[in-house]
Each structure stands twice: as C-alpha cells, then as structure tokens.
Design a protein around this motif. Sequence first.
Motif, PDB file in Angstrom:
ATOM      1  N   UNK A   1       0.835  -1.206   0.000  1.00 38.85           N
ATOM      2  CA  UNK A   1       0.000   0.000   0.000  1.00 38.85           C
ATOM      3  C   UNK A   1       0.867   1.252   0.000  1.00 38.85           C
ATOM      4  N   UNK A   2       1.871   1.264   0.874  1.00 35.15           N
ATOM      5  CA  UNK A   2       2.767   2.420   0.963  1.00 35.15           C
ATOM      6  C   UNK A   2       3.515   2.604  -0.349  1.00 35.15           C
ATOM      7  N   UNK A   3       4.016   1.506  -0.929  1.00 36.17           N
ATOM      8  CA  UNK A   3       4.767   1.584  -2.184  1.00 36.17           C
ATOM      9  C   UNK A   3       3.901   2.159  -3.296  1.00 36.17           C
ATOM     10  N   UNK A   4       2.641   1.786  -3.330  1.00 36.96           N
ATOM     11  CA  UNK A   4       1.737   2.304  -4.359  1.00 36.96           C
ATOM     12  C   UNK A   4       1.647   3.842  -4.265  1.00 36.96           C
ATOM     13  N   UNK A   5       1.550   4.350  -3.068  1.00 37.06           N
ATOM     14  CA  UNK A   5       1.442   5.802  -2.864  1.00 37.06           C
ATOM     15  C   UNK A   5       2.783   6.499  -3.106  1.00 37.06           C
ATOM     16  N   UNK A   6       3.890   5.829  -2.749  1.00 37.63           N
ATOM     17  CA  UNK A   6       5.214   6.376  -3.053  1.00 37.63           C
ATOM     18  C   UNK A   6       5.373   6.530  -4.560  1.00 37.63           C
ATOM     19  N   UNK A   7       4.920   5.515  -5.297  1.00 36.62           N
ATOM     20  CA  UNK A   7       5.029   5.552  -6.754  1.00 36.62           C
ATOM     21  C   UNK A   7       4.192   6.670  -7.358  1.00 36.62           C
TER      22      UNK A   7
ATOM     23  N   UNK B   1       7.630   6.433   7.469  1.00 31.03           N
ATOM     24  CA  UNK B   1       9.076   6.497   7.230  1.00 31.03           C
ATOM     25  C   UNK B   1       9.723   5.129   7.429  1.00 31.03           C
ATOM     26  N   UNK B   2       9.287   4.416   8.469  1.00 35.78           N
ATOM     27  CA  UNK B   2       9.816   3.071   8.716  1.00 35.78           C
ATOM     28  C   UNK B   2       9.456   2.141   7.568  1.00 35.78           C
ATOM     29  N   UNK B   3       8.193   2.208   7.111  1.00 39.07           N
ATOM     30  CA  UNK B   3       7.766   1.359   5.985  1.00 39.07           C
ATOM     31  C   UNK B   3       8.601   1.653   4.747  1.00 39.07           C
ATOM     32  N   UNK B   4       8.839   2.935   4.463  1.00 39.25           N
ATOM     33  CA  UNK B   4       9.616   3.295   3.275  1.00 39.25           C
ATOM     34  C   UNK B   4      11.036   2.748   3.384  1.00 39.25           C
ATOM     35  N   UNK B   5      11.643   2.851   4.572  1.00 32.05           N
ATOM     36  CA  UNK B   5      12.993   2.305   4.767  1.00 32.05           C
ATOM     37  C   UNK B   5      13.007   0.809   4.516  1.00 32.05           C
TER      38      UNK B   5
END
Length: 950
Positions: free
Chosen positions: A894-900, A920-924
Amino acid sequence: MLGRSVSPVFVGREAELATLAEAYGEARKGLVTTLLLGGEAGVGKTRLTQRFADMAARDGAHVLLGGCVELSTEGLAFAPFTAALRQLVREQGTTKVSALLPEGAERDLARLLPEFGEPSVDGDTETGRARLFEQFLTLLERLAESRPTILLIEDIHWADRSSRDLIAFLCRNLGSAPVLIVLTYRSDDLHRQHPLRPVLAELMRVSGVLKLDLPRLSKDEVAQQMAGILGRVPDYGKVQKVYERSEGIPLFVEALLEDGEDCNFPDSMQDLILSTVERLPEETQRVLRIAAAGGIRIGHALLAAVSGLSDLEMESALRPAIAGNVLQIADNRAYVFRHALIREAVHDELLPGEHQRLHARYAEEISRDRTLVPPGRAAVELAHHWHGARNDEWALISAWEAARKSMKAFAYAEAVPLLERVLMLWDKVPGAAERIGSDHTHVLEKAALAAGNSAEVDRGIKFVRAALAELDEKTEPDRVASLMVSWGRFKINKGKSGVLEDFRRALDLVPEPVPARVGVLIKISQHLMLCGEIEEGTARGEEGLRIARALGDEGSEGDLLMNLALGSAINGNSAAQYETNLHARRIGERIGSGRLILRSIGNNIDSLNDLGRSKEAVELSYEGERLAKKYGQTRSDGVFILNNRAEALEMLGRWDEALSTVERALSLGPTLRTRFHLVRVLADIALARGQVEQLESYLSELGVLKERPEDFLQDIIGSTRLHIGWHLMKDEPDSALAVAERILARPATSSKSMLGWRLLSLIRSVTDRAQSFDPERVAALRAHAAELAATLRVGSAAAEAYRLTYSGDFDAAAAAWESLHRPYPQAKALLSAALAAAESGDKEGAAARLAIARPLAAALCATPLMGEIDLLIRRTGTATASSPSELLTPRELEVLRLVAQGRSNRDIAAELFISAKTVSVHVSNILAKLGVASRGEAAAAAYRLALLTS
C-alpha cells in the motif's frame, strides 16, 4: 470622554486567520490536534483568536475558553481548565457534563470545580492525577462526538506546571477526535530558562501539532489600523512616525493615537502605555491601581470591597476607564484589563507601601467573604495576597491551606513552592505548629510527597533528609520507616545504589506485625525479587502476606501475591506466576482496586510472553489498555502495559507495530525506568535491522556502552544482550567475548527462563564466532555457561526454544520458534542449521533451510541477517530466489503504491491513518527489500517488477 482607540476593522492577519481555519479543518478530519500561536506582547494574539473563535462558532464549533494568569505561578493550578469547565457547566449544567464521563468520573473533576460534589478519596496518589488527566481527555472526546470542539487557552507562558503537563498530555493523546487546541503565548517572554520552552520543544515533535508565529503589522497594515481608529485616511507623515515608533505592534499603535491629532511620542513604551491611564481622572487612576494589585481580572464586588466605594461611586470612577478601553466588562460582573501590558504598567507604578497595603486589603476582604473570588480560588488568592502584604503569620497559614488544596487537586508541582514558603516562614511565626495544626516534620513529609509525585527528585531528597534529621527513630519509628522507604524510592529514580540497605533499616524500625511493617515488606520483597535475591524476597513476601491477611488488608495482600509471583517467574516457573497474578486480579476486582487489576494484567502480559503465548499477550494488552483508560491510569499502569505489548510484538516479528507502540508509550511521559525498557525494545529492533546510528543513540541513552551500574536483573541482562549484539554487529568477537565473561562472572545471573536461556543462546553465538582466534577463552566461557545452564529450569516452550539454540540443535530450535510464531529467531536458527549442513557437505539441505530463512529475514528487514544468509548462499553456490512481491507485506505494498504516485510521508500517513514516522519506517523497509537507494528507484522497481498490478 476619550476617543475610540481600537480599530473596528480587522486589519491584516488574513494569512494567519486562514492558517487557523485550515488547522480547524484538519482537526475535524483527525489530522491536527494543536496549534501553537506565539507572538510578542501587544502584537494582537487575543484579537486574532477571538476573530477565529467567532468564525468557528458560526460554523457550528463548540468553543471553550480558558486563560492563564500570573497567579498560576504561585500555585493556582489548572486555572485555564477550570475556566473552560466552568463555562461548560454554565452552558449545559453539571448533570449533562457528568453524563459525558464514565460512571463516577465527575468526582475527579470535583477537584477542579466544586459543583461536581466531593472529590474521590485517593488524593495522595500519582494514579489520581493521571485519572484526572484521562477524564478531561474523555470529556473533550465526548463533546466532540456531537460537534467539533475548540479549546482556546491564552497566555500559556503563565501556565502552572500542572496545566503545562495537562496541555502536553492532551496534545499527545487526542488522536483522531475532532478537537483543536489553540494555545497562545508571549514569545518575547520566553527566556532561556523559562519552563514553557521545553514543553514547546516537546510538543513540536508530536504529530498533529502546528506552530504559527504572529508577525508585527506592515506599514500598510498600520495605516489601515490608524484609518479604522481615526475614521479617515491618516496623513502619510503621521503613518510613517507611528509605524516607526510602534514598530508595527498594534497595541502601541492604539496607544500612540490616544491623543488624537497631537500624537505625542513618549520616551519609553512603559510611558506610552501609562499615558493612556494618566489622562484619566485621578479617582479613576486610583481605582485602576487597586484593580492592578488584584490581577488582570477582578470581580465587581471584590473591587468595591477593597476600594471602599459604593456601587454608584465605583461606576462613576470606572466609566472613563471603560470608555477609554483601558478596562473591559467581562462576564459574571467582572472587569478585565484590555491587555496584560496595561495592567503590568499600572502595577509597576505602585509604591512599595501602597503595594503592601493593597495586598493586605485584598487578603482581608477575601478572608471575610470567600465568595468574592471564583470557587476554588480563595486559598491561593489568600496565599498570594498575604505574602504580598508581608504578613508572615497569615502568609504561613494561607500557604499551608493552599498547598493542601493543591495536593487535593493532584497539583503537586504547585504545592511544592507553597510548602517551601511555609518552611521559610516557620521560624518567623511564633507557635507556627499550633497555627496550622501540624509540626515542622509533617510539613517536610508533605513536601517530600509532593516532590516525589511531581518528579522533583532532588527536592524530594532534600525534604526527606531534613525530616529524618528531625525525627528520633526510637520514639517515632513508623514515621522514620516511611521516610526511609521514600528515600529508597528517590534513590531508585536517581539510579543510585544502597536502596536495599535503606529498606532493611526501615524494616528493622517496625518489628511488630502492624500496617507500617506491611508497607515496608511490600517494597523490600519486590526489590529483592528484581535484584535476584529470590530466597530472601520470598521470605519477606510471605511474612507480609501473613500480616496483611491477619489485618484484613486485601489491597496489600494482592501486592504481596504479585511480588511472590515475580519470584516464581525468576525461578523459571512462569505458569505459577500467571495463576498467582490471576488470583491477585480477582482480589482487585472484589475490592474495586483498579491499580491491582492493572498491575496483574501488566504482569501477566509478561508471563504469557515468557510462556511463548505472545499472541495472547498482545490480546490481553488491549484489554489492559482499555481498563487503564477506564481507571484513569493510562500514564502509569497503561504505559507499563504498552511496554509489555511492544515486547510481545517484537518477539512475534511485528516490528513496525512494536515501534508504533513504543512511540506512543514514550509520548505519555513514562518514568525513567519504564522509558529504559521501551528504549531497549527500540534497540533490539535497530540491532536486528543493522541501524547503527539509531542503535548507538539508544545504547548511549541506556548507558550500555559505559556499562552504567544497574541493580535489577532484567535491566542488567537486557543491557548486556544489547552490548554483546553491538560488538558482534561491528565484527568485534573479542569484545563481545569480554562482555559475556563479565556477565557470567556476576553472581546470581538469573534463573528466569526468558532471561537465562536467552542470554545463553546469545553466548553460544559469541563462542562460535570467537572460537578461531581465542580457543582457550572460548573453552573457559563455554564451561562457565554450562554451569549456569545446569541450574536453569525450562519452564515454558519459549525457554525450551532458547535451550535448543544454546545446545546447538538448530533444526529443532527452528521448528520450536516456528510453532511460537517468532520469525526472527527461527530465521537465525535456520541459518545456523544451514551452516552446519554446508560444513558437512549437505549443500541441498543448506539450500532448503536458506530458502525458508531468507524471506523471513527480508520481511523483517533484518539486513545483517540477510547479509549472512546471502553470504552463505554465495559460498555454497545455492539459490533461494523468491518474488519481490512476496517480500513486501500488504501494508508495504500500500505504501509503495502511494510512493510511486509521488505522495509525501505526511500525505501517505493521512491516507492510511498511520503516523508519518510509521510511514518512514515502511519506506525504509521497502528500500532495503527492493535493494534500492531512493524513493524514485523504488517506484521504478515497482513498475519494472509489476508489484502494483491488481
């Protein structure tokens, strides 16, 4: 009659008003809790917030107002919250307000407002203060269920310590409730040592807290303000002069225009402000001086009584001040200075004798009729005015009364300076003990209690020392014993040694089976257990249990049972601990003791984790958290419960949840020892993830690298594990070996399964790593470890898994960890088993084990472990390929989808209803799992690997 000096036109501030409106909108979504509005004195903070409050009220918001006053620094605790609560009672009545709270909770609010009846009885406990905080939080949350709520508190630079604590608590814990807290303060008053500075710094680290600085007016805005006041466009030259002299501060612009067209320019701003007052009639000025001695706000009846004027004379004297906008009429027949600077300027002009006489008059009139001041304020008003009158006798009596009132309201920090005033005046007042009905030592004991409950450890030690010096242990052994226990508790908080000796001395003082001895036995048995002195701790606990039962003291019985249960756990019998804690909980439920219930739950979360039932431990923690809120003990027992939940989550490999839990617990301001427990959880995860900088920061705070002395076994072994792990991460097996040697050389290391076997399993890793360079030391350490292992019980499935790891049966250990749902030790055991298989020539067996281990390590983002696995894969020439999508958790996808999509961490947090720090932890984790260095590379990898296809 003076002309109007306040512009009827709201000048400038459009951007600031828009920011307030935006914050209100975000608060309604649950994204913002607090806005800090800072600005110089006279810059227009009050007018801006009033304008905003009016707009919000028209939009349907419920606006509660509270303000801090200078008197707060002398013990007027919770003043802004009392004012807001009083407003709410006027609007809705006590019955409706009480209905918003849990049953019986209004008794806690009675400490702020007498309209709620008699307060609850536990006025000398930290839990009572925590419960008061919880009730106010609950009240705001319940109010916001019907319509958005704004709590506006002005002038928090004058806030007392208790109000500052409650403000910080609310800002940290409001969560998603549609509540906005607006706090104003004078930025130019915040000198380096001002007590508000660290509070503001702390709040700015809290998610959902915004800061707005109110600037001075521009020259064009000053011109607009002047036009509003004068009723016409001012001359350019006059605008220039007023702008330069006022420097854009609206209050000074108003003062400069008081003379209308003349516009004189006094030498100082003090003179400028006073010039408005000096043009008033002499009788008006006299009454203003009297009013200034009473504070920024004063009731009509009190001002009339002190001035000696009739109602007609008062109206005649005050009318010019009101017309000239020096005073304003407030609710409840009160007058308020238009600005605190005006009141301060008038007050500063009082002559010393005049100052003293006026304070004496206020004290005399309030003593005669306490209804002249708002309910609950008489005691502290009297203490303030008698002190200002330099009347030592009544200053002492009133300070003692005010201190007792403050302690009754859990305002311990405000009680301390009042009690210090009593002590300071003691020798100046003949018969002081008779005047207040307490001896000097009792005042010191109260001061020590107040200091302890307000975390003023150094002050508390000073009071205890002084009290002990005054007592004779032969004639008053109970009091000395109680003080010795307090002395020991202060030492624990300071991290000092010698606590056990203090407790033993206290015990010797009360040899008879009386309540005082039970109280000491509770503390000493718990302390002995935590230090690993199980035999003596058990004996002391059993003695206390016999006396408590004989006295019918079920509360003490519950505490002593849990102390004995702690001994069972340290002896390796966690199952017995669990059952005994349940017994203590039933006692708590029978006698209605929330404290016992919560202590039992907190301890049993730990028991379940020790038993390997970590999922049950997490479930129990949610029940404990709910009950902690019910009993108003979120900041005490609730934090302990959150800590134990975090430990269980860490064991289960739910590390992101553990980090969020720790972050929340830390925001509640835990005690130092609980904070250290929480930091150890952070350090364990940072160590496993190879986050060197974070780990070293945590170890520095814990004092691990300097080997700070510790008394409690759990702390000693936890810090030792981290110290060893740090050396192994840095590839320093010799240093790790030295730490392991020191811990095993220590007597009574621990027989608690989750401590002893976990430590030995780590020491096994140390010896394996150090074998090649120092076989003799390794052999000696292994022999020493075997001696300890021979004394340990295996009291749970978790202890058995650690024992299997220590003994080298890695496949069995991996299976045990899998059954316990603990992926990290499972992956480590599989790596060790794969290494053993590879060394025996079984490459296929090694590959099979590594194929399971690597996804486990990758899902945890355990980078060092992944590196070791990949190294072995390369050494053996095996392959363990897996799809990148299998390495990412659903939340990470989910986080990666929004980062993209190019979204920021804050945007993602709002979208997924999590904190920005968690994002931030998820992105790391995502970057590490995908093997990329930036968000852009992660987005590219996501599309390249088709990770975001539905």
